[in-house]
Design a protein around this motif. Structure first.
Motif, PDB file in Angstrom:
ATOM      1  N   TYR A   1       0.975  -0.712  -0.383  1.00  0.00           N
ATOM      2  CA  TYR A   1      -0.056  -0.061   0.079  1.00  0.00           C
ATOM      3  C   TYR A   1       1.245   1.400  -0.098  1.00  0.00           C
ATOM      4  O   TYR A   1       0.409   1.940  -0.903  1.00  0.00           O
ATOM      5  CB  TYR A   1      -0.577  -0.105   1.058  1.00  0.00           C
ATOM      6  CG  TYR A   1      -2.370   0.837   1.266  1.00  0.00           C
ATOM      7  CD1 TYR A   1      -2.988   1.188   0.629  1.00  0.00           C
ATOM      8  CD2 TYR A   1      -1.680   1.831   1.665  1.00  0.00           C
ATOM      9  CE1 TYR A   1      -3.837   1.926   0.679  1.00  0.00           C
ATOM     10  CE2 TYR A   1      -2.739   3.312   2.478  1.00  0.00           C
ATOM     11  CZ  TYR A   1      -3.686   2.870   1.633  1.00  0.00           C
ATOM     12  OH  TYR A   1      -4.740   3.933   1.568  1.00  0.00           O
ATOM     13  N   TRP A   2       1.744   1.622   0.304  1.00  0.00           N
ATOM     14  CA  TRP A   2       3.162   1.920   0.191  1.00  0.00           C
ATOM     15  C   TRP A   2       3.623   2.349  -0.992  1.00  0.00           C
ATOM     16  O   TRP A   2       4.139   3.151  -0.860  1.00  0.00           O
ATOM     17  CB  TRP A   2       4.111   2.548   1.684  1.00  0.00           C
ATOM     18  CG  TRP A   2       3.118   1.659   2.786  1.00  0.00           C
ATOM     19  CD1 TRP A   2       2.820   0.376   3.806  1.00  0.00           C
ATOM     20  CD2 TRP A   2       2.417   2.692   4.053  1.00  0.00           C
ATOM     21  NE1 TRP A   2       1.903   1.177   4.769  1.00  0.00           N
ATOM     22  CE2 TRP A   2       2.045   2.328   5.134  1.00  0.00           C
ATOM     23  CE3 TRP A   2       1.705   4.218   3.445  1.00  0.00           C
ATOM     24  CZ2 TRP A   2       0.439   2.792   5.315  1.00  0.00           C
ATOM     25  CZ3 TRP A   2       1.109   4.747   4.349  1.00  0.00           C
ATOM     26  CH2 TRP A   2       0.341   3.989   5.879  1.00  0.00           C
ATOM     27  N   GLY A   3       3.754   1.797  -1.825  1.00  0.00           N
ATOM     28  CA  GLY A   3       3.968   2.081  -2.879  1.00  0.00           C
ATOM     29  C   GLY A   3       5.622   1.350  -3.123  1.00  0.00           C
ATOM     30  O   GLY A   3       5.911   1.338  -3.639  1.00  0.00           O
TER      31      GLY A   3
ATOM     32  N   PRO B   1     -14.456 -10.248   3.402  1.00  0.00           N
ATOM     33  CA  PRO B   1     -14.549  -8.955   2.500  1.00  0.00           C
ATOM     34  C   PRO B   1     -13.452  -9.131   1.263  1.00  0.00           C
ATOM     35  O   PRO B   1     -12.744  -9.833   0.763  1.00  0.00           O
ATOM     36  CB  PRO B   1     -13.307  -7.831   3.497  1.00  0.00           C
ATOM     37  CG  PRO B   1     -13.029  -8.536   4.394  1.00  0.00           C
ATOM     38  CD  PRO B   1     -13.201 -10.159   4.352  1.00  0.00           C
ATOM     39  N   GLY B   2     -14.498  -8.869   0.155  1.00  0.00           N
ATOM     40  CA  GLY B   2     -14.185  -8.745  -0.796  1.00  0.00           C
ATOM     41  C   GLY B   2     -12.842  -7.236  -1.278  1.00  0.00           C
ATOM     42  O   GLY B   2     -12.697  -7.030  -0.974  1.00  0.00           O
ATOM     43  N   ILE B   3     -12.085  -8.786  -2.143  1.00  0.00           N
ATOM     44  CA  ILE B   3     -10.949  -7.931  -2.838  1.00  0.00           C
ATOM     45  C   ILE B   3     -11.210  -7.625  -4.600  1.00  0.00           C
ATOM     46  O   ILE B   3     -11.230  -8.723  -5.225  1.00  0.00           O
ATOM     47  CB  ILE B   3      -9.473  -8.407  -2.125  1.00  0.00           C
ATOM     48  CG1 ILE B   3      -9.226 -10.300  -2.479  1.00  0.00           C
ATOM     49  CG2 ILE B   3      -9.628  -8.633  -1.105  1.00  0.00           C
ATOM     50  CD1 ILE B   3      -7.896 -10.806  -3.229  1.00  0.00           C
ATOM     51  N   GLN B   4      -9.698  -7.336  -5.471  1.00  0.00           N
ATOM     52  CA  GLN B   4      -9.114  -7.753  -6.329  1.00  0.00           C
ATOM     53  C   GLN B   4      -7.967  -7.612  -6.523  1.00  0.00           C
ATOM     54  O   GLN B   4      -7.328  -6.674  -5.406  1.00  0.00           O
ATOM     55  CB  GLN B   4     -10.005  -6.296  -7.514  1.00  0.00           C
ATOM     56  CG  GLN B   4      -9.525  -5.071  -7.165  1.00  0.00           C
ATOM     57  CD  GLN B   4      -9.942  -3.889  -8.635  1.00  0.00           C
ATOM     58  OE1 GLN B   4     -10.223  -4.557  -9.241  1.00  0.00           O
ATOM     59  NE2 GLN B   4      -9.177  -2.786  -8.401  1.00  0.00           N
TER      60      GLN B   4
ATOM     61  N   LEU C   1      -7.252 -25.974   7.196  1.00  0.00           N
ATOM     62  CA  LEU C   1      -5.383 -25.480   6.673  1.00  0.00           C
ATOM     63  C   LEU C   1      -6.910 -24.515   7.093  1.00  0.00           C
ATOM     64  O   LEU C   1      -7.907 -23.691   7.535  1.00  0.00           O
ATOM     65  CB  LEU C   1      -6.691 -25.649   5.552  1.00  0.00           C
ATOM     66  CG  LEU C   1      -6.238 -26.930   4.922  1.00  0.00           C
ATOM     67  CD1 LEU C   1      -6.238 -27.538   3.184  1.00  0.00           C
ATOM     68  CD2 LEU C   1      -4.003 -27.047   4.706  1.00  0.00           C
ATOM     69  N   ASP C   2      -6.082 -22.919   7.296  1.00  0.00           N
ATOM     70  CA  ASP C   2      -6.217 -21.599   7.752  1.00  0.00           C
ATOM     71  C   ASP C   2      -6.071 -20.692   6.082  1.00  0.00           C
ATOM     72  O   ASP C   2      -5.671 -21.383   5.060  1.00  0.00           O
ATOM     73  CB  ASP C   2      -5.481 -21.524   8.778  1.00  0.00           C
ATOM     74  CG  ASP C   2      -5.572 -22.047  10.156  1.00  0.00           C
ATOM     75  OD1 ASP C   2      -6.165 -22.600  10.860  1.00  0.00           O
ATOM     76  OD2 ASP C   2      -4.376 -22.462  10.325  1.00  0.00           O
ATOM     77  N   LEU C   3      -7.020 -19.801   6.443  1.00  0.00           N
ATOM     78  CA  LEU C   3      -7.184 -18.524   4.976  1.00  0.00           C
ATOM     79  C   LEU C   3      -6.015 -17.954   5.207  1.00  0.00           C
ATOM     80  O   LEU C   3      -6.386 -17.479   6.322  1.00  0.00           O
ATOM     81  CB  LEU C   3      -8.830 -18.581   4.543  1.00  0.00           C
ATOM     82  CG  LEU C   3      -8.601 -17.604   3.141  1.00  0.00           C
ATOM     83  CD1 LEU C   3      -8.077 -17.991   2.219  1.00  0.00           C
ATOM     84  CD2 LEU C   3      -9.553 -17.508   3.209  1.00  0.00           C
ATOM     85  N   LEU C   4      -4.990 -17.360   4.583  1.00  0.00           N
ATOM     86  CA  LEU C   4      -4.558 -15.578   4.022  1.00  0.00           C
ATOM     87  C   LEU C   4      -4.762 -15.947   2.865  1.00  0.00           C
ATOM     88  O   LEU C   4      -4.605 -16.031   1.819  1.00  0.00           O
ATOM     89  CB  LEU C   4      -2.888 -16.572   4.247  1.00  0.00           C
ATOM     90  CG  LEU C   4      -2.394 -14.806   4.541  1.00  0.00           C
ATOM     91  CD1 LEU C   4      -2.619 -13.631   5.621  1.00  0.00           C
ATOM     92  CD2 LEU C   4      -1.267 -14.755   4.573  1.00  0.00           C
ATOM     93  N   TYR C   5      -5.180 -14.462   2.574  1.00  0.00           N
ATOM     94  CA  TYR C   5      -5.483 -13.886   1.520  1.00  0.00           C
ATOM     95  C   TYR C   5      -5.453 -11.947   1.544  1.00  0.00           C
ATOM     96  O   TYR C   5      -5.249 -11.854   2.491  1.00  0.00           O
ATOM     97  CB  TYR C   5      -7.111 -14.258   0.997  1.00  0.00           C
ATOM     98  CG  TYR C   5      -7.766 -13.450   1.073  1.00  0.00           C
ATOM     99  CD1 TYR C   5      -8.469 -12.393   0.952  1.00  0.00           C
ATOM    100  CD2 TYR C   5      -8.876 -14.009   2.144  1.00  0.00           C
ATOM    101  CE1 TYR C   5      -9.594 -10.991   1.244  1.00  0.00           C
ATOM    102  CE2 TYR C   5     -10.278 -13.398   2.843  1.00  0.00           C
ATOM    103  CZ  TYR C   5     -10.573 -12.267   2.373  1.00  0.00           C
ATOM    104  OH  TYR C   5     -12.087 -11.390   2.046  1.00  0.00           O
ATOM    105  N   THR C   6      -4.602 -11.792   0.456  1.00  0.00           N
ATOM    106  CA  THR C   6      -4.730 -10.318   0.120  1.00  0.00           C
ATOM    107  C   THR C   6      -5.230  -9.439  -1.019  1.00  0.00           C
ATOM    108  O   THR C   6      -4.879  -9.991  -1.923  1.00  0.00           O
ATOM    109  CB  THR C   6      -3.399  -9.613   0.825  1.00  0.00           C
ATOM    110  OG1 THR C   6      -3.417  -8.549   0.430  1.00  0.00           O
ATOM    111  CG2 THR C   6      -2.477 -10.322  -0.220  1.00  0.00           C
ATOM    112  N   GLY C   7      -5.195  -7.879  -0.900  1.00  0.00           N
ATOM    113  CA  GLY C   7      -5.670  -7.287  -2.247  1.00  0.00           C
ATOM    114  C   GLY C   7      -6.275  -6.621  -1.648  1.00  0.00           C
ATOM    115  O   GLY C   7      -5.638  -5.608  -0.911  1.00  0.00           O
TER     116      GLY C   7
ATOM    117  N   GLU D   1      -9.477   2.378  -2.360  1.00  0.00           N
ATOM    118  CA  GLU D   1      -8.531   3.560  -1.839  1.00  0.00           C
ATOM    119  C   GLU D   1      -7.348   2.365  -0.406  1.00  0.00           C
ATOM    120  O   GLU D   1      -5.749   2.471  -0.115  1.00  0.00           O
ATOM    121  CB  GLU D   1      -8.621   4.190  -0.912  1.00  0.00           C
ATOM    122  CG  GLU D   1      -9.509   5.572  -1.739  1.00  0.00           C
ATOM    123  CD  GLU D   1     -10.393   6.971  -1.485  1.00  0.00           C
ATOM    124  OE1 GLU D   1     -10.558   6.503   0.414  1.00  0.00           O
ATOM    125  OE2 GLU D   1     -10.447   7.301  -1.972  1.00  0.00           O
ATOM    126  N   THR D   2      -8.101   0.825  -0.263  1.00  0.00           N
ATOM    127  CA  THR D   2      -7.282   0.194   0.322  1.00  0.00           C
ATOM    128  C   THR D   2      -6.981  -1.172  -0.024  1.00  0.00           C
ATOM    129  O   THR D   2      -8.234  -2.209  -0.290  1.00  0.00           O
ATOM    130  CB  THR D   2      -8.351   0.150   1.468  1.00  0.00           C
ATOM    131  OG1 THR D   2      -8.889   1.892   2.324  1.00  0.00           O
ATOM    132  CG2 THR D   2      -7.829  -0.162   3.198  1.00  0.00           C
TER     133      THR D   2
END
Length: 443
Positions: free
Chosen positions: A85-87, A355-358, A373-379, A385-386
């Motif tokens: 997020y910080w570029g 939470p939905g992501i792209q 199994l545990d879930l990790l996702y990011t987007g 903006e977030t």
């Protein structure tokens, strides 16, 4: 067409930070992905909880998260690469100690990147391959050797690529892992992906003298024909491993333009099936093809159409012995992150409020060593903006309920597609049954 929907008789309860969901299913709430005659199928009531865990992990887009036990301490560690997020382009390794993730190493930062754990040198610890665009805006493909927990860059002949896809597998049965690598490189013409095959000979890699078409981009090692050796399956074509050469076979999904591909034997019939999400000649679609002895049949299972940067994974989330579907991305109407449970080859959307992501990535791993199994996702979130990174602890059980009759799709002759061969010569030794599948990066 079978359309998994959030069933009207699903109870979803939010308790503190825990999502509790229970499925009570009637015959009207089943969605079949079988290609054949319908038969009565036991319905299950499935309950589990996902606890949202606070974490200090960096949220990223256009990258990869992947679990792997690189320090051999019995729990899965984490690699994250992508655009923060910080570029900042990042690649970070986190060690897992009894469910606590701590920074362990910082490697060359990347965007439009991919990462995979692999013991390429057969020394019984996991090394890592990372590729993408560096902070210097250069394409790079870098293999790191794991030396007792320290990651040492290794010189290889690998093509430097961004938008990378790669898969490891011992296609020549010599006991070490070979690599098929794709992406955009300096060799690309008009942004056409390049695909290369590298043979691993006792940790030394050699570029195999074979011309691989761009239709093999996103190639995965998979024994699609169940003959005991690994074939290369790409976005629009399959190269069958015939022992001393590869034979190109046309695929039923040759009208796929690009997106995500994930293979799994979801129906336990002994051959791998394929789930594909992205752009097709006819438009956006997510399709599940059932592999019927090397013949691919569109199951007509209707899942959300994903426009941008999706996360697509198979994993046995509910510990019932078959793989379920996690699908996240932009449908052009909303951002989603949905879980579809595979219960006796029928798919049900779980009432979880992820939470939905792209532009995201996801992976499943038992990071707390509790047997599920545990879930990790990011987007990127829908506010545009977030960025977010979500870690969920999974607790699961399943119990039988009643018997009901699912609806299925009977394939027509045009839906059943038999590949046709064109021989392509290359040097390949005796085949192997060893098979490693890695998720594919969006492009």
């Amino acid at each position: 067409m079978n359309t998994p929907k959030r069933l009207p008789n699903i109870i979803g309860v939010l308790v503190s930070l825990t999502f509790l969901w229970v499925l009570y299913v009637t015959s009207g709430g089943q969605y079949s992905a079988q290609a054949g005659q319908a038969t009565p199928t036991p319905t299950l009531a499935v309950s589990t909880s996902f606890s949202s865990l606070e974490n200090s992990l960096p949220s990223i887009i256009h990258g990869k998260v992947t679990w792997g036990d690189y320090d051999n301490d019995g729990d899965v560690d984490l690699a994250i690469t992508g655009y923060s997020y910080w570029g900042i382009r990042i690649t970070k390794i986190y060690s897992n100690s009894a469910g606590v993730l701590q920074p362990a190493a910082t490697l060359a930062g990347m965007i439009f990147s991919n990462a995979s754990w692999i013991d390429y040198d057969n020394d019984n610890d996991l090394d890592i391959l990372i590729a993408g665009t560096t902070n210097e805006i250069k394409r790079q493909t870098q293999l790191y050797r794991n030396d007792n927990g320290a990651f040492t860059p290794v010189s290889t002949p690998f093509l430097n690529v961004n938008y990378p896809t790669f898969s490891w597998g011992d296609y020549d049965s010599d006991g070490d892992q070979d690599l098929v690598l794709g992406g955009l490189s300096d060799e690309s013409i008009n942004n056409t992906p390049v695909v290369k095959l590298y043979r691993n000979d006792s940790s030394d890699f050699t570029l195999v003298d074979i011309t691989l078409p761009s239709t093999l981009y996103a190639a995965t090692w998979v024994d699609y024909d169940s003959d005991g050796d690994l074939d290369m399956a790409g976005e629009q074509a399959i190269f069958r491993n015939d022992g001393n050469h590869f034979t190109e076979v046309a695929a039923a999904y040759s009208d796929f333009i690009g997106g995500r591909i994930a293979w799994s034997d979801y129906d336990h019939d002994g051959d791998p099936d394929v789930l594909m999400s992205g752009r097709w000649v006819s438009g956006l679609s997510t399709r599940l093809y059932k592999n019927m002895n090397g013949v691919f049949v569109d199951t007509k299972l209707s899942l959300p159409e994903i426009l941008s940067g999706n996360a697509l994974t198979w994993a046995d989330v509910d510990n019932d012995g078959d793989n379920d579907i996690f699908l996240a991305g932009n449908t052009n109407d909303e951002f989603i992150a949905n879980l579809y449970l595979n219960i006796d080859n029928e798919f049900y959307e779980a009432a979880v409020d992820f939470p939905g992501i792209q532009a995201g990535t996801a992976d499943w791993g038992d990071f707390d060593n509790d047997g599920d199994l545990d879930l990790l996702y990011t987007g990127e979130l829908e506010d545009l903006e977030t960025y977010t990174i979500q870690l969920y602890r999974n607790n699961v059980n399943s119990v039988p309920l009643v018997t009901a009759t699912p609806t299925t799709v009977q394939p027509t002759p045009t839906e059943a597609f038999q590949p046709t061969p064109t021989p392509i010569a290359t040097a390949v030794s005796e085949p192997s049954v060893h098979h490693i599948h890695l998720p594919i990066v969006t492009h």
